[in-house]
Design an enzyme around this catalytic site. Structure first.
Site, PDB file in Angstrom:
ATOM      1  N   SER A 125      62.213  68.238   5.672  1.00 28.29           N
ATOM      2  CA  SER A 125      62.384  67.212   6.732  1.00 28.29           C
ATOM      3  C   SER A 125      61.538  66.236   7.014  1.00 28.29           C
ATOM      4  CB  SER A 125      63.539  68.066   8.099  1.00 28.29           C
ATOM      5  OG  SER A 125      64.700  67.423   8.547  1.00 28.29           O
ATOM      6  N   ASP A 162      73.661  68.745   1.987  1.00 28.73           N
ATOM      7  CA  ASP A 162      72.809  68.091   3.032  1.00 28.73           C
ATOM      8  C   ASP A 162      73.364  66.421   3.360  1.00 28.73           C
ATOM      9  OD1 ASP A 162      70.886  67.136   4.778  1.00 28.73           O
ATOM     10  OD2 ASP A 162      69.404  67.514   3.315  1.00 28.73           O
ATOM     11  N   HIS A 173      71.742  70.135   6.333  1.00 30.26           N
ATOM     12  CA  HIS A 173      70.442  70.051   6.001  1.00 30.26           C
ATOM     13  C   HIS A 173      69.372  70.760   6.806  1.00 30.26           C
ATOM     14  CE1 HIS A 173      66.945  67.149   6.560  1.00 30.26           C
ATOM     15  NE2 HIS A 173      66.269  67.904   7.549  1.00 30.26           N
TER      16      HIS A 173
END
Length: 375
Positions: A152, A316, A349
């Protein structure tokens, strides 16, 4: 937090660290932790870069008090015999500047006023965060990294490391990340920021010493948490199940289990995170744009021989697979060695934070190959 956390303070006035917005920041303290042993050749260092609300406590420590032995946010990946094997590698992770987990951020004392910075804290960028991390590594005597690893926003930092200090980086592992935020990602971050700033208790960021914008911060977390999941994960976990399993209450309390879950996540987040830090960190992520890196920098990355592993997760929708593929194309177009893998997973995610044998094997194999190449 625990006796395994260390602190490095630098940029003492008047020698402030310049930041991209044009200001200077100092003194700066970074909270950091390490695992494993540094090799004699100092060629086994892995720098782990945390996501936006993370901290330096990646994994538990075998020694220390009960706090030090508490599980970290990447416990399944980091440790003896795990994907990032601390019997082989010397692992370092620090809390980013702008954070609130021991490193200098908006809640820290401004030496000019002897009061918390609040909104007087300068706007920092991912590049500024990486600059501070480099100074920490220099303090530790580390001149070369076997790998930078991040998921991320941690992946953004890993990319910035390769752009800013290519000669220090051997390889990079980028998980569930993007070269830049889409309009959708920026929009969600702005909604979260507005939820905080609309709370009367935010007080223009000068809430320290009072209750603070707890409701706004909780709502901001609820918004963010939804983006970390997937439709399938939420369907499997909650569906439309009711709290009392039988009747609607016909009011605006949390009737559905998913509502109660989000309230819980918001309340839990308020207990550990600073609202102003969320404002600053999300803005830093929004400003990041690796696609604007100049050709000279990309050439330097290619000349340095940095090898990349880019991994996306099929469900995601915050940083979807097409964004990872765009990054891969950009790197390959500039003769940079990159491998890509999309992992089929329905967890959204957050896939890189959920135990996965395939992910563990992928990371372990990539690091093992890089380590063997250095011998």
């Amino acid at each position: 937090m625990n006796d395994a956390r260390h602190f490095f303070t630098f940029a003492e006035p008047p020698d402030l660290m310049p930041v991209e917005c044009g200001a200077g920041l100092g003194p700066i303290t970074l909270a950091y932790e390490t695992w494993g042993e540094l090799s004699a050749a100092q060629d086994n260092v892995i720098l782990i870069l945390h996501a936006f609300s993370g901290d330096s406590h990646v994994a538990s420590h075998e020694q220390g008090n009960s706090k030090a032995r508490e599980q970290g946010w990447w416990e399944f990946m980091v440790g003896p015999g795990k994907g990032i094997d601390t019997r082989k590698y010397f692992v370092v992770c620090s809390n980013i500047i702008g954070g609130c987990m021991g490193s200098t951020g908006p809640a820290s004392v401004n030496p000019a006023t002897d009061q918390p910075y609040g909104m007087d804290f300068p706007v920092v960028t991912v590049k500024d965060m990486v600059q501070a991390q480099k100074l920490l590594l220099e303090h530790l005597g580390i001149r070369k990294l076997l790998a930078v690893v991040g998921g991320s926003m941690g992946g953004m930092q890993a990319l910035q490391w390769c752009a800013s200090y290519p000669d220090m980086v051997t390889s990079a592992v980028l998980l569930a990340t993007t070269a830049r935020h889409s309009a959708l990602s920026i929009a969600f971050n702005e909604i979260a920021r507005q939820a905080i700033m609309a709370d009367p208790k935010w007080q223009q960021g000068s809430y320290y010493g009072s209750d603070g914008p707890e409701l706004g911060l909780a709502v901001a977390r609820m918004i963010g948490h939804v983006t970390y999941l997937s439709d399938e994960a939420m369907r499997r976990k909650f569906g439309r199940r009711l709290q009392d399993r039988c009747n609607l209450s016909f009011d605006f309390n949390a009737n559905f289990q998913v509502e109660s879950y989000l309230h819980h996540q918001g309340e839990k987040f308020v207990r550990r995170f600073d609202a102003n830090s969320l404002l600053y960190i999300t803005k830093a992520a929004d400003y990041f744009d690796f696609t604007t890196v100049d050709s000279e920098t990309l050439t330097s990355m290619a000349d340095a021989g940095i090898r990349f592993l880019v991994t996306a997760f099929s469900s995601d929708w915050l940083y979807p697979t097409y964004q990872s593929k765009e990054l891969v194309r950009l790197l390959k177009k500039n003769s940079i060695n990159v491998s890509f893998c999309e992992i089929e997973a329905d967890s959204g995610h957050d896939g890189f934070l959920i135990p996965s044998r395939r992910l563990t094997d992928l990371v372990a194999g990539f690091l093992r190959a890089r380590s063997e190449e250095k011998r």
